[in-house]
Design a protein around this motif. Structure first.
Motif, PDB file in Angstrom:
ATOM      1  N   VAL A 184      90.290  44.013  46.820  1.00 13.88           N
ATOM      2  CA  VAL A 184      88.900  44.453  46.764  1.00 13.88           C
ATOM      3  C   VAL A 184      87.859  43.548  45.792  1.00 13.88           C
ATOM      4  O   VAL A 184      88.464  43.426  44.701  1.00 13.88           O
ATOM      5  N   MET A 185      86.668  43.444  46.287  1.00  6.08           N
ATOM      6  CA  MET A 185      85.676  42.757  45.536  1.00  6.08           C
ATOM      7  C   MET A 185      84.460  43.269  45.417  1.00  6.08           C
ATOM      8  O   MET A 185      83.834  43.865  46.448  1.00  6.08           O
ATOM      9  N   PHE A 186      83.909  43.836  44.320  1.00  4.56           N
ATOM     10  CA  PHE A 186      82.477  44.308  44.033  1.00  4.56           C
ATOM     11  C   PHE A 186      81.607  43.229  43.801  1.00  4.56           C
ATOM     12  O   PHE A 186      81.787  42.428  42.630  1.00  4.56           O
ATOM     13  N   ASN A 187      80.467  42.940  44.311  1.00  2.00           N
ATOM     14  CA  ASN A 187      79.564  41.784  44.356  1.00  2.00           C
ATOM     15  C   ASN A 187      78.611  41.947  43.116  1.00  2.00           C
ATOM     16  O   ASN A 187      78.137  41.088  42.515  1.00  2.00           O
ATOM     17  N   LEU A 188      77.998  43.225  43.080  1.00  4.37           N
ATOM     18  CA  LEU A 188      77.040  43.664  42.372  1.00  4.37           C
ATOM     19  C   LEU A 188      77.051  44.858  41.683  1.00  4.37           C
ATOM     20  O   LEU A 188      76.307  45.868  42.093  1.00  4.37           O
ATOM     21  N   VAL A 189      77.843  45.070  40.587  1.00 12.13           N
ATOM     22  CA  VAL A 189      77.686  46.402  39.739  1.00 12.13           C
ATOM     23  C   VAL A 189      76.708  46.080  38.585  1.00 12.13           C
ATOM     24  O   VAL A 189      77.162  44.994  37.802  1.00 12.13           O
ATOM     25  N   PHE A 190      75.920  46.692  38.588  1.00  3.78           N
ATOM     26  CA  PHE A 190      74.798  46.341  37.533  1.00  3.78           C
ATOM     27  C   PHE A 190      75.290  46.528  36.055  1.00  3.78           C
ATOM     28  O   PHE A 190      75.986  47.340  35.626  1.00  3.78           O
ATOM     29  N   ALA A 191      74.898  45.757  35.370  1.00  2.00           N
ATOM     30  CA  ALA A 191      75.480  45.438  33.815  1.00  2.00           C
ATOM     31  C   ALA A 191      75.242  46.906  33.137  1.00  2.00           C
ATOM     32  O   ALA A 191      76.019  47.417  32.056  1.00  2.00           O
ATOM     33  N   PHE A 205      90.496  46.447  37.640  1.00  2.00           N
ATOM     34  CA  PHE A 205      89.814  45.495  38.005  1.00  2.00           C
ATOM     35  C   PHE A 205      89.390  44.686  36.891  1.00  2.00           C
ATOM     36  O   PHE A 205      89.436  44.920  35.851  1.00  2.00           O
ATOM     37  N   SER A 206      89.388  43.114  37.283  1.00  3.11           N
ATOM     38  CA  SER A 206      89.030  42.351  36.175  1.00  3.11           C
ATOM     39  C   SER A 206      87.539  41.610  36.593  1.00  3.11           C
ATOM     40  O   SER A 206      87.102  41.699  37.674  1.00  3.11           O
ATOM     41  N   THR A 207      87.119  41.180  35.815  1.00  2.14           N
ATOM     42  CA  THR A 207      85.779  40.553  35.865  1.00  2.14           C
ATOM     43  C   THR A 207      85.728  39.045  36.384  1.00  2.14           C
ATOM     44  O   THR A 207      86.368  38.268  35.562  1.00  2.14           O
ATOM     45  N   LEU A 208      85.231  38.862  37.553  1.00  2.00           N
ATOM     46  CA  LEU A 208      85.002  37.313  38.103  1.00  2.00           C
ATOM     47  C   LEU A 208      84.126  36.414  37.552  1.00  2.00           C
ATOM     48  O   LEU A 208      84.165  35.620  37.181  1.00  2.00           O
ATOM     49  N   ALA A 225      74.374  41.396  36.745  1.00  2.00           N
ATOM     50  CA  ALA A 225      75.138  42.158  37.736  1.00  2.00           C
ATOM     51  C   ALA A 225      76.606  41.680  37.258  1.00  2.00           C
ATOM     52  O   ALA A 225      76.929  40.348  37.367  1.00  2.00           O
ATOM     53  N   ILE A 226      77.551  42.188  37.482  1.00  2.00           N
ATOM     54  CA  ILE A 226      79.051  41.900  37.209  1.00  2.00           C
ATOM     55  C   ILE A 226      79.785  41.917  38.360  1.00  2.00           C
ATOM     56  O   ILE A 226      79.663  42.956  39.369  1.00  2.00           O
ATOM     57  N   MET A 227      80.619  40.983  38.829  1.00  2.00           N
ATOM     58  CA  MET A 227      81.300  40.810  39.908  1.00  2.00           C
ATOM     59  C   MET A 227      82.750  41.110  39.540  1.00  2.00           C
ATOM     60  O   MET A 227      83.443  40.654  38.629  1.00  2.00           O
ATOM     61  N   LEU A 228      83.665  42.109  40.221  1.00  2.00           N
ATOM     62  CA  LEU A 228      84.640  42.756  39.974  1.00  2.00           C
ATOM     63  C   LEU A 228      85.814  42.400  41.094  1.00  2.00           C
ATOM     64  O   LEU A 228      85.261  42.217  42.185  1.00  2.00           O
ATOM     65  N   TYR A 229      86.964  42.469  40.763  1.00  2.00           N
ATOM     66  CA  TYR A 229      88.016  41.920  41.693  1.00  2.00           C
ATOM     67  C   TYR A 229      89.481  42.641  41.322  1.00  2.00           C
ATOM     68  O   TYR A 229      89.728  42.755  40.064  1.00  2.00           O
TER      69      TYR A 229
END
Length: 232
Positions: A184-191, A205-208, A225-229
């Motif tokens: 699972v990947m989140f592209n744009l989670v606002f900081a 989840f870890s920060t990419l 934005a933070i990218m999570l994976y």
């Protein structure tokens, strides 16, 4: 994972997590557009600058799998044979907060109302059939990379603190592998969206990476934005 799944929320309402029904589509679109058009922090969770039309919403939210959490009833009160005057008072107050009459099942967000959900009998008593939360699940990339999925979540503002967000998140993580996804990947989670970041990090989840000034806001400020994976 077999759906629907039912659970009793902390406020006593019984909720059901299930696949999205056709008649619930507009309720979910209205809830998403509420966040898109809301002022303050409510409007800083999604990147959309304008409300989504039915066709735009379908392309964004309904392209693959969509799910909802809907209200299906209230937990029955404990049986009591002898009731003291104090208990009668508490019961009367409680009954005043319960659902008395049939209410519309579809969500209608009236921006002129001070309540975010006018179909609700009280801030903690949802109407039967009301959409309390929703999420989608779809490939984050095409073709050879379509095994990495993406998801988006919304929860009724009046139903915050009932564990709906975590329930949907944990269910998504259980459903995704059954759909063939391996990550699972989140592209744009606002900081600035700390509740969301805290939730996903608590679920492994870890920060990419970090996208500098990913969102340009109406007041002229910018938000990273933070990218999570997470591998499944």
């Amino acid at each position: 994972m077999a759906l629907p799944i039912r659970k009793t929320l902390p406020n006593g309402a019984i909720a059901e997590l299930d696949t999205l029904r056709l008649e619930e589509t507009e309720a979910v679109r209205a809830l998403l557009n509420y966040f898109v058009t809301s002022s303050g922090t409510e409007g800083l969770t999604y990147p959309h600058a304008q409300p989504l039309s039915p066709s735009e919403f379908a392309a964004y939210w309904l392209s693959q799998d969509a799910f909802v959490v809907r209200a299906v009833g209230d937990a029955p009160p404990p049986a009591s044979q002898d009731t003291s005057p104090k208990e009668m008072l508490v019961e009367a107050i409680s009954q005043g907060m319960s659902l008395k009459d049939p209410l519309p099942q579809n969500l209608s967000l009236d921006k002129t109302s001070t309540d975010t959900s006018p179909n609700r009998a009280s801030p903690t008593t949802p109407a039967l059939g009301e959409v309390l939360g929703a999420f989608y699940l779809k490939p984050n990339f095409p073709g050879w990379c379509s095994h990495i999925c993406n998801a988006g979540f919304i929860v009724q503002p009046a139903m915050r603190g009932q564990g709906i967000g975590r329930w949907m998140a944990e269910t998504m993580l259980a459903i995704a592998p059954t759909k063939g996804y391996t990550a699972v990947m989140f592209n744009l989670v606002f900081a600035t969206n700390e509740p969301s970041l805290n939730l996903w990090r608590s679920l492994g989840f870890s920060t990419l990476g970090r996208v500098p000034q990913a969102a340009r806001l109406p007041d002229g400020t910018s938000v990273d934005a933070i990218m999570l994976y997470r591998a499944l």
